[in-house]
Design an enzyme around this catalytic site. Structure first.
Site, PDB file in Angstrom:
ATOM      1  N   LYS A  36       2.688 -18.626 -35.744  1.00  0.00           N
ATOM      2  CA  LYS A  36       3.163 -17.267 -36.252  1.00  0.00           C
ATOM      3  C   LYS A  36       4.219 -17.165 -37.313  1.00  0.00           C
ATOM      4  CE  LYS A  36       3.623 -12.309 -35.111  1.00  0.00           C
ATOM      5  NZ  LYS A  36       3.963 -11.749 -34.367  1.00  0.00           N
TER       6      LYS A  36
ATOM      7  N   GLU B  32       9.506 -26.636 -32.466  1.00  0.00           N
ATOM      8  CA  GLU B  32       8.347 -27.892 -32.212  1.00  0.00           C
ATOM      9  C   GLU B  32       7.214 -28.413 -32.954  1.00  0.00           C
ATOM     10  OE1 GLU B  32       9.725 -25.420 -30.417  1.00  0.00           O
ATOM     11  OE2 GLU B  32      10.042 -25.637 -28.539  1.00  0.00           O
TER      12      GLU B  32
ATOM     13  N   GLY C  30       1.706 -12.998 -29.866  1.00  0.00           N
ATOM     14  CA  GLY C  30       1.130 -14.484 -29.927  1.00  0.00           C
ATOM     15  C   GLY C  30       0.484 -15.249 -29.197  1.00  0.00           C
ATOM     16  N   ARG C  31       1.058 -14.475 -27.790  1.00  0.00           N
ATOM     17  CA  ARG C  31      -0.182 -14.408 -26.781  1.00  0.00           C
ATOM     18  C   ARG C  31      -1.613 -13.458 -26.894  1.00  0.00           C
ATOM     19  NH1 ARG C  31       4.860 -12.976 -25.629  1.00  0.00           N
ATOM     20  NH2 ARG C  31       5.314 -11.346 -24.127  1.00  0.00           N
TER      21      ARG C  31
ATOM     22  N   HIS D  86      -9.569 -28.959  -2.502  1.00  0.00           N
ATOM     23  CA  HIS D  86      -9.064 -30.078  -1.750  1.00  0.00           C
ATOM     24  C   HIS D  86      -7.518 -29.920  -2.051  1.00  0.00           C
ATOM     25  CE1 HIS D  86     -12.965 -31.606  -0.213  1.00  0.00           C
ATOM     26  NE2 HIS D  86     -12.876 -30.670  -0.999  1.00  0.00           N
TER      27      HIS D  86
ATOM     28  N   LYS E 277      16.716 -21.568 -26.462  1.00  0.00           N
ATOM     29  CA  LYS E 277      16.180 -22.093 -28.088  1.00  0.00           C
ATOM     30  C   LYS E 277      17.881 -22.537 -29.104  1.00  0.00           C
ATOM     31  CE  LYS E 277      11.959 -19.499 -29.146  1.00  0.00           C
ATOM     32  NZ  LYS E 277      11.519 -18.855 -30.230  1.00  0.00           N
TER      33      LYS E 277
END
Ligand code: G6Q
Length: 543
Positions: A208, A214, A269-270, A386, A506
């Site tokens: 965005k 990263e 973003g999310r 499990h 950051k």
């Protein structure tokens, strides 16, 4: 001026008093008292059926929770979101991911401008591009069709696309190969590209802001990887596309803005998987399935916006979740999809829910005096059974569960699907009703072993059932959780659409990076732990 806390309102107080009365109630009793409870406490919308009967609630609990929603003016807050008010207060932005899936006939204004035509223009450009790539007509620099696609993005620009790609793989063009690179750890890029041929590889740089460390690092590495083989800057235009709101940065990176698919600052973003960020999804499943997915989102959006709260899926799930978080002090919720294609759904929800509602400051800037977001975790059933289900059945913590199941398998194989579904139904039943020591002993278990083999029960769950995992059903499922998050955030008086908590790390990383790379021994002014770790890293790095 100090605002009175939510906990001082009449609805909260009524719920607190009610909690004292009903906290010991057993699901066994509730079901015995009401033979049709399992049919009554259900709700259906947009292709999803919700059974919420196995919750430690009564009609009165629901009534009081609905009062709490009314007291928080949830209806007004929903209207404000859909209208485009700047409800993301701390970033002074509208929150309009719902507009991304609205039909062409809608009109939604931001600062006096109808945003719907722009949304559909991007969707149409995405569709034209996807048709070309899928048909093998988008050629790489050397004239070979693109066959490998690498999405580079992180957080909201990765988790939605990965989840949707996995969830809808059944509908995907198998001749295209998809990879997702998110981590700044070079191993992520190296492993994703080690067997790829640059001549047939397309990189989607999804960011965005187009400033994320990263993503920009991985995109730079991808650029160098591509140029090392193709040896001409002109190749970038055939092998890179960008998904962003920042045209200037995209151009500065060297991607032609003709190869950019845009979106807007009112898409968080999310909450962006239905924006241009969904390009990888559309490439995989094709424009038609993508539009069906959007239709599923929209159906749930409309349900959330218009259905009365007592029959409103996201509102009910939000309120019942809040009941456990704030009154039972439950810390976690397990999301347990009984569908292998939903294997990344819990990871997706972790961000959606915890980055949205993991806050402790109200919109008025005051500390909360109640619990906010639960910890979400999960794995696909039956694998989770499990693994960690032991703790959910017999541990010391109350962990409400969201089971998700489908009536039809996308890969019918013998009796696999009935076995799968029998497991999900059995787990919900076992959690709710347990098995007493007396019942265990009656089966012949020795006295000393009986306490170990008994199940306390009274452990609550939702069960979401849909006919089949289609693109539309995935859309309504994701929108259900988006709006559940909204419901809870609205009542908790927090901003579900910011994420200031990710900033400090950051900034500190930017300070530390040159200290790691410095050729001279740098002067370190951190705490003694950070200083010592930096020195040790520098020593080990040299050796
Ligand atoms: C999501 C967050 C965050 C964001 C990433 C990537 O809501 O804002 O996860 O999506 O930091 O940001 P860019 O898309 O700007 O690279």
């Amino acid at each position: 001026m100090l605002q009175p806390s939510l906990t001082h309102g009449p609805s909260w107080k009524a719920l607190a008093a009610h909690y004292d009365e009903v906290k010991e109630l057993q699901l066994r009793e509730l079901f015995a008292q009401d033979p049709i409870r399992g049919e009554r406490f259900t709700c259906e919308a947009a292709g999803l059926f919700l059974d919420y009967s196995k919750h430690r609630i009564t009609d009165e609990t629901l009534r009081l929770l609905l009062n709490l929603a009314a007291e928080a003016d949830l209806q007004g807050q929903i209207a404000a979101m859909f209208r485009g008010d700047h409800i993301n207060l701390t970033e002074d932005r509208a929150v309009l991911h719902t507009a991304l899936r609205a039909p062409k006939s809608y009109r939604i204004e931001v600062d006096g401008q109808n945003i719907i035509p722009g949304i559909h223009a991007v969707l149409d450009r995405m569709a034209a591009f996807c048709e070309q790539v899928r048909a093998g007509a988008w050629l790489g620099y050397t004239g070979r069709p693109i066959r490998r696609i690498v999405n580079i993005g992180i957080g909201g620009s990765d988790l939605g696309p990965v989840m949707a790609f996995e969830a809808l793989k059944h509908y995907a063009a198998r001749e295209l190969d998809f990879r997702f690179v998110s981590n700044v750890d070079g191993s992520d890029f190296a492993e994703a590209t080690r067997d790829l041929d640059p001549e047939e590889t397309l990189f989607i740089v999804a960011s965005k802001t187009f400033t994320t460390q990263e993503t920009m690092t991985n995109a730079g590495t991808a650029r160098a990887w591509c140029l090392a083989a193709l040896k001409d800057e002109a190749a970038i235009a055939r092998h890179f596309v960008a998904l962003s709101t920042n045209a200037a940065r995209v151009a500065a990176f060297g991607i032609d803005t003709a190869n950019m698919f845009g979106f807007w600052d009112w898409v968080g973003g999310r909450y962006s998987m239905t924006s241009a960020i969904g390009l990888s999804t559309m490439l995989a499943i094709g424009p038609e399935h993508f539009r069906n997915m959007l239709a599923g989102f929209h159906a749930m959006d409309e349900h959330f916006r218009t259905a009365p709260f007592e029959r409103n899926l996201p509102v009910l799930m939000g309120l019942i979740g809040l009941w456990y978080t704030d009154f039972f002090n439950a810390q976690a919720v397990a999301v347990l999809p009984y569908d292998q294609y939903l294997k990344r759904f819990p990871a997706y929800l972790q961000q959606l829910i915890m980055e949205s509602n993991g806050k402790a400051t109200t919109l008025a800037g005051q500390p909360v005096d109640y619990q906010t977001s639960a910890i979400y975790f999960g794995e696909p059933g039956t694998n989770g059974q499990h693994s960690f289900y032991q703790m959910i059945h017999q541990g010391t913590k109350l962990i409400p569960c969201d089971f998700i199941a489908f009536a039809q398998s996308l890969n019918p194989l013998g009796d696999h699907h009935d076995l799968l579904v029998s497991n999900v139904l059995a787990q919900a039943e076992a959690l709710a009703f347990g098995k007493t020591e007396a019942e265990v002993k009656a089966e012949g278990t020795a006295e000393w072993l009986a306490p170990h083999r008994s199940f306390p029960g009274n452990r609550p769950s939702n069960l979401l059932l849909a006919e089949c995992l289609t693109p539309a059903v995935l859309g309504s499922l994701v929108a259900l959780y988006e709006h559940m998050v909204f419901t809870q955030g609205a009542i908790w008086c927090i901003d579900p659409f910011d994420q200031w908590g990710v900033e400090l790390g950051k900034v500190l990383a930017q300070r530390i990076q040159p200290e790691l790379e410095d050729t001279e021994e740098p002067e370190l002014n951190h705490d003694s732990s950070t200083n010592a770790l930096i020195r040790r890293y520098r020593r080990l790095r040299r050796s």
